[in-house]
Design a protein around this motif. Structure first.
Motif, PDB file in Angstrom:
ATOM      1  N   GLY A   1       0.783  -1.228   0.000  1.00  0.00           N
ATOM      2  CA  GLY A   1       0.000   0.000   0.000  1.00  0.00           C
ATOM      3  C   GLY A   1       0.814   1.276   0.000  1.00  0.00           C
ATOM      4  O   GLY A   1       0.501   2.223  -0.723  1.00  0.00           O
TER       5      GLY A   1
ATOM      6  N   TRP B   1      -2.120  -4.554  -4.729  1.00  0.00           N
ATOM      7  CA  TRP B   1      -1.808  -3.299  -5.376  1.00  0.00           C
ATOM      8  C   TRP B   1      -0.911  -3.595  -6.579  1.00  0.00           C
ATOM      9  O   TRP B   1       0.100  -4.282  -6.449  1.00  0.00           O
ATOM     10  CB  TRP B   1      -1.058  -2.375  -4.427  1.00  0.00           C
ATOM     11  CG  TRP B   1      -1.833  -1.931  -3.240  1.00  0.00           C
ATOM     12  CD1 TRP B   1      -2.567  -0.779  -3.121  1.00  0.00           C
ATOM     13  CD2 TRP B   1      -1.938  -2.582  -1.963  1.00  0.00           C
ATOM     14  NE1 TRP B   1      -3.119  -0.685  -1.865  1.00  0.00           N
ATOM     15  CE2 TRP B   1      -2.741  -1.778  -1.137  1.00  0.00           C
ATOM     16  CE3 TRP B   1      -1.425  -3.764  -1.431  1.00  0.00           C
ATOM     17  CZ2 TRP B   1      -3.051  -2.113   0.176  1.00  0.00           C
ATOM     18  CZ3 TRP B   1      -1.738  -4.108  -0.136  1.00  0.00           C
ATOM     19  CH2 TRP B   1      -2.548  -3.281   0.661  1.00  0.00           C
TER      20      TRP B   1
ATOM     21  N   LEU C   1      -6.934   2.929   0.180  1.00  0.00           N
ATOM     22  CA  LEU C   1      -5.497   2.749   0.139  1.00  0.00           C
ATOM     23  C   LEU C   1      -4.955   2.690   1.554  1.00  0.00           C
ATOM     24  O   LEU C   1      -4.789   3.703   2.209  1.00  0.00           O
ATOM     25  CB  LEU C   1      -4.849   3.896  -0.635  1.00  0.00           C
ATOM     26  CG  LEU C   1      -5.387   4.093  -2.039  1.00  0.00           C
ATOM     27  CD1 LEU C   1      -4.722   5.283  -2.700  1.00  0.00           C
ATOM     28  CD2 LEU C   1      -5.183   2.840  -2.861  1.00  0.00           C
TER      29      LEU C   1
END
Length: 189
Positions: free
Chosen positions: A71, A102, A151
């Motif tokens: 992240g 991600w 996020l």
């Protein structure tokens, strides 16, 4: 004897194909592929990703790549030295575990220009042929809302392995391969 053998084979085929039908292959960016100028967060927002699904990244080899990061690296568009970089131009990633994932482009300023996205991988969906597990209370369970793709830093950085977990049963890989072989031999009209 012949009838029981036929029923067994029929059940086996139904089980394999029902599980395979549940796994999806997501072509990242659909017809646009993995390139600049696509809003990948919007692309991912209306999709449900599950263990057993695959992500396929299509792009021009040598001009782009795919990197799985955590992240904080996602937010800063940083590529850790130990992060595996995929660069074949047609990379397929099997989603083997639940949680956030991600992905960014590691080329020049592509990530800062928006060539990145985050997804949440959910558990594999139960099919009608599988027994339903009985719920067991978890001491660490706490009421929470459904996961949202915000996020947040990942608990642990990705491993050096090319995004596969060692403890995943091989059954799903066999079914995925059979599905790919079956679909490769079909003629699209």
């Amino acid at each position: 004897m012949a009838l029981s053998r036929a029923l067994f084979l029929f059940s086996l085929i139904i089980t394999i194909f029902s599980t395979m039908a549940m796994a999806k292959d997501f072509v990242v960016g659909d017809k646009n592929g993995w390139t600049l100028g696509v809003d990948y967060q919007t692309w991912a927002a209306n999709k449900v990703f599950r263990v057993g699904d695959t992500l396929t990244f299509n792009y021009v080899a040598g001009k782009d790549n795919v990197v799985r990061v955590n992240g904080s690296d996602f937010q800063s568009c940083s590529i850790p030295l130990t992060a595996p970089v995929l660069s074949s131009g047609h990379d397929t990633i099997l989603l083997t575990t639940t949680g956030r994932r991600w992905y960014i482009s590691g080329v020049a300023s592509h990530c800062k220009s928006g060539q990145k996205f985050v997804i949440i991988v959910l558990p594999q969906q139960q099919d009608i042929w599988s027994p339903v597990p009985s719920p067991s209370p978890s001491p660490s369970a706490s009421p929470s809302s459904s996961p949202s793709p915000t996020l947040a830093p990942e608990a642990a950085p990705p491993s050096n392995a090319p995004w596969a977990a060692a403890s995943v049963p091989r059954r799903s890989l066999l079914q995925k391969k059979l599905f790919q072989i079956f679909n490769r031999n079909m003629v699209v009209v």
